[in-house]
Write an enzyme that holds these catalytic residues in place. Structure first.
Site, PDB file in Angstrom:
ATOM      1  N   GLN B 483       0.808  -1.205   0.000  1.00  0.00           N
ATOM      2  CA  GLN B 483       0.000   0.000   0.000  1.00  0.00           C
ATOM      3  C   GLN B 483       0.850   1.268   0.000  1.00  0.00           C
ATOM      4  OE1 GLN B 483      -2.322  -0.304   3.504  1.00  0.00           O
ATOM      5  NE2 GLN B 483      -3.166  -2.302   2.965  1.00  0.00           N
ATOM      6  N   CYS B 484       2.157   1.105  -0.107  1.00  0.00           N
ATOM      7  CA  CYS B 484       3.020   2.257   0.135  1.00  0.00           C
ATOM      8  C   CYS B 484       2.785   3.395  -0.849  1.00  0.00           C
ATOM      9  CB  CYS B 484       4.486   1.865   0.145  1.00  0.00           C
ATOM     10  SG  CYS B 484       5.076   1.410  -1.470  1.00  0.00           S
ATOM     11  N   THR B 485       2.249   3.096  -2.026  1.00  0.00           N
ATOM     12  CA  THR B 485       2.064   4.180  -2.993  1.00  0.00           C
ATOM     13  C   THR B 485       0.965   5.132  -2.573  1.00  0.00           C
ATOM     14  OG1 THR B 485       0.791   2.599  -4.260  1.00  0.00           O
ATOM     15  CG2 THR B 485       3.017   3.106  -5.039  1.00  0.00           C
TER      16      THR B 485
END
Lengths: 174, 620
Positions: B483-485
């Site tokens: 989910q880092c984006t």
């Protein structure tokens, strides 16, 4: 490491140049071989330079010859004279800071030494030089402002505890 | 060199020692790049030597060597020379040095000696020559100086050299000093001093010799032949050698004669008082001198005839300068604040970065700043247009034409920032992050004793151990890092920096990867046992940007962990790739293997409350 406080303000580039010119007259008089480099269009590039040979005998008794160059220039950020130097061997290779200490050009404790001297691109000559950090210069010079006859000589006398400069004693006659 | 002790000692001329100023190599390189390029034409240059008596026969060249006119300097004499630079090391090595020097000598002989040009322009006798090859990629300069002079004749000293004070008084010497300074530069190499009645005269050679007159009626005993002498011992310097050859070539009156020679040496304090007088016996039979060959190649540091090498990379190569400045920065940290800092361990540790995205880029940059030099990226992606704003190693240009491979672009970018296996992982939520070190797998853990204040470094849990403190969520949260984006942009920078700082603390701790992780890190009352050089080393750092809070939870390995538990590792050892295929094929396979499925059932049955992420409970 903050620039000097309001009490110890630096000097203007013009003051530096006048002091440098006066100093050169004295140096010539006492044959101390400092030379002045100045450019009327660029007052900040004014600097004083002296070179000398240093011979050093290593532990095995072999003698090595080195050449040291000292440059005094005006540090714009701190508004004070700054001292820079380089030492090289006969092939032109610059000595590292550790080697400079090894040949006893400097008599300072390692920790103290490295905290006041760093290698960086020279602001006037655009080549790597060892530069003595100017953070306390303004403060120290201001202590002598009233009594100093020549700013450069006072400044040099502050440097000599760090670096073995052979200054003619006649400078003291002022 | 021994001082001549006996009458009739062969003269030992003191050869020059070359001394190159770094500015010479700067000018040299500049001219080679911008003017000469591939041309191998020889260049006229200037060099100088000092007759100050305190430094010896040093011959210097500097950046002004290439100027049209030499710069005058106190107590120095400038002379002309020739620079011959070869474009390849082979040409430099293979050129016949003896015949090269002879051909240079030939030119001096014909242009200066036979024509007697030296009588009106004595400086034409003194020459130097540099043969060089420059490896400009490495900033290595190979060079060899020569100071050409005829190898013959052999001359003798009638007696030991003596001080000028033995034949001149102080006021006469003062006159010599003053008049020497009045001579034109080109006349200072060789001249004459005459003493008539009470007056001392310094005269040029053209005053006593007539270039067009072959009959020389000079009364040799009435003059002192003087030369500017670089030597500072009992022997005369190198320039005298060619002067004597020129005198002998000129007139037979010198054959078999004894002449008085003064070597002018100077000092700041007393002028020419350190000058020396040599009584020189010239040979009777003089053969044709130029046929006997020329000498003058300089010896190198080992005392052999051979070239010298100047390695200027440290001050001229921008890459080395960058490396040293960056190192200096870390050294300053050591000198000023952390004397026990181990700089070498940073340099030698190899880092493998899985993923070169937002975090990978941040981590890599921070690794550089700490002095890590071996960084490997693993990533199969290409740089896309959305990347550069967050992924700090990429620029817009990397996205063009379908995008560069991330690993290539990241490596290039790192090299442009700074030219030259422990797992720490990080995961990001939208506004939270986790930075954590993993325990290492050891067959026989030193001690499995449970301590109340810390977990030994090899027994701390991994990322997945923690995940299953909330077993019901183990599938949903597994892909947290994907989910880092959609994170707040600062999160990656903070987490990346913390990851690198955690690695630095760990490496600097005396127990390294086994450094204990305290349950409770606070400013006061830290057990010295936990202290590393950079302080205690936490197990994990969790941060929440929403509330600007950070916590440092510590927990042990979970024996049913889907990643680091013994049963998983054993299965992988036994079955290898087949085990991995089973894992990829079934999302629940790992949970069955580790017994998590069973645990979940038990948990449901006993209606245990699920733990939140922040909970530091270490139940096993």
């Amino acid at each position: 490491m903050r620039p000097s406080s309001s009490q110890a303000t630096g000097i203007s580039p013009e003051t530096f140049v006048y002091a440098a010119r006066d100093f050169i007259e004295l140096s010539d008089k006492y044959m101390d071989s400092w030379t002045i480099y100045q450019n009327d269009n660029e007052i900040l590039s004014t600097h004083l330079k002296r070179e000398e040979f240093i011979s050093h005998r290593d532990q095995r008794g072999k003698v090595f010859l080195y050449r040291a160059e000292y440059v005094i220039f005006y540090n714009l950020s701190y508004g004070v004279p700054s001292f820079s130097f380089n030492v090289w061997d006969c092939t032109g290779k610059l000595l590292t800071l550790e080697q400079v200490r090894d040949i006893s050009l400097m008599k300072t404790r390692k920790e103290d030494f490295f905290s006041v001297v760093t290698q960086q691109e020279h602001p006037v000559l655009y080549k790597p030089y060892f530069i003595i950090h100017p953070c306390h210069t303004a403060e120290l010079l201001s202590m002598f402002r009233k009594t100093s006859k020549n700013l450069i000589i006072t400044f040099l006398s502050l440097i000599t505890p760090l670096i073995q400069l052979n200054l003619p004693l006649e400078y003291g006659l002022l | 060199m021994a001082t001549p002790e006996n009458v009739k000692d062969i003269i030992q001329y003191v050869p020059f020692t070359s001394f190159v100023n770094p500015s010479f190599w700067h000018s040299f390189t500049d001219i080679k790049f911008n003017v000469d390029k591939l041309s191998e034409n020889t260049k006229q240059i200037y060099g100088r030597f000092s007759y100050a008596n305190d430094i010896g026969p040093v011959f210097e060249v500097d950046g002004t060597a290439f100027n049209k006119q030499p710069e005058a300097e106190l107590m120095y004499l400038s002379i002309r020379g020739t620079l011959m630079n070869k474009n390849t090391i082979d040409d430099f090595k293979s050129i016949d040095k003896a015949s090269l020097l002879n051909s240079i000598g030939e030119i001096i002989w014909h242009n200066s000696i036979i024509t007697r040009l030296w009588m009106c322009n004595p400086s034409c006798l003194l020459n130097f020559f540099i043969l060089s090859f420059a490896d400009l990629k490495k900033y290595h300069y190979y060079y060899w100086f020569a100071f050409p002079t005829p190898s013959q004749p052999t001359v003798f000293l009638k007696e030991k050299s003596k001080s000028i004070l033995t034949e001149f008084n102080e006021s006469e010497i003062r006159t010599i000093s003053q008049n020497y300074q009045l001579l034109h530069h080109s006349q200072r190499c060789f001249f004459v001093i005459r003493k008539e009645n009470e007056t001392v005269k310094v005269e040029t050679l053209s005053n006593i010799f007539n270039r067009t007159d072959n009959t020389c009626n000079l009364d040799i005993s009435s003059v002192y032949f003087a030369f500017t002498d670089p030597s500072n011992n009992g022997n005369p310097g190198w320039p005298l050698r060619i002067f004597l050859a020129a005198l002998l070539e000129y007139s037979a009156i010198f054959h078999g004669s004894v002449i008085k020679v003064i070597g002018i040496r100077s000092s700041k304090e007393v002028g020419c008082q350190s000058s020396q007088i040599f009584n020189v016996m010239l040979p009777e039979n003089v053969q044709c001198l130029q046929k006997l060959g020329w000498v003058g190649w300089e010896r190198n540091d080992r005392g052999n005839f051979g070239p010298k090498l100047s390695d200027m990379s440290a001050s001229m190569s921008p890459k080395k300068l960058a490396a040293e400045s960056a190192d200096l920065n870390i050294k300053l940290m050591q000198w000023r604040l952390v004397p026990d800092l181990n700089i070498e361990i940073m340099k030698n540790t190899k880092c493998l970065l899985i993923g070169a995205g937002t975090l990978g880029c941040q981590v890599a940059r921070n690794l550089l700043a700490w002095g890590f030099r071996h960084i490997h990226f693993v990533d199969k992606g290409k740089v896309s247009y959305s990347n550069p704003t967050r992924q700090v190693l990429y620029t817009y240009h990397d996205c063009r034409d379908g995008g560069k491979n991330k690993v290539d672009a990241a490596a290039e970018s790192l090299l442009s920032i700074h030219p030259d296996v422990i797992v720490i992982n990080s995961a990001l939520g939208f506004d939270s992050y986790l930075v954590m070190r993993h325990g290492i797998w050891s067959p026989n853990p030193e001690s499995t004793t449970i301590h109340s204040t810390y977990v030994p470094g090899d027994q701390v849990g991994c990322y997945f151990c923690n995940d299953v403190t909330a077993p019901g969520n183990s599938q949903k949260d597994r892909t947290l890092d994907q989910q880092c984006t959609v994170t707040r942009p600062g999160v990656a920078a903070i987490a990346g920096a913390l990851a690198v700082e955690l690695l630095a603390s760990l490496l600097q701790h005396k127990l390294g990867v086994r450094a204990p992780a305290p349950y409770n890190i606070s400013d006061e009352m830290i057990d010295p046992e936990f202290e590393g050089v950079l302080g205690p080393v936490p197990h994990s750092i969790r941060g929440f940007l929403h509330s600007y809070q950070t916590v440092v939870p510590t927990y042990r390995k979970f024996k049913q962990c889907i990643a680091c538990s013994e049963v998983v590792i054993d299965n992988y050892r036994k079955e290898g790739i087949n085990f991995l295929l089973n894992v990829f094929n079934s999302g629940t396979y790992l949970e069955e293997v580790t017994g998590l499925t069973e645990l979940q059932l038990t948990a449901e049955m006993s209606e245990v409350l699920t733990f939140s992420d922040e909970d530091q409970d270490t139940d096993e």
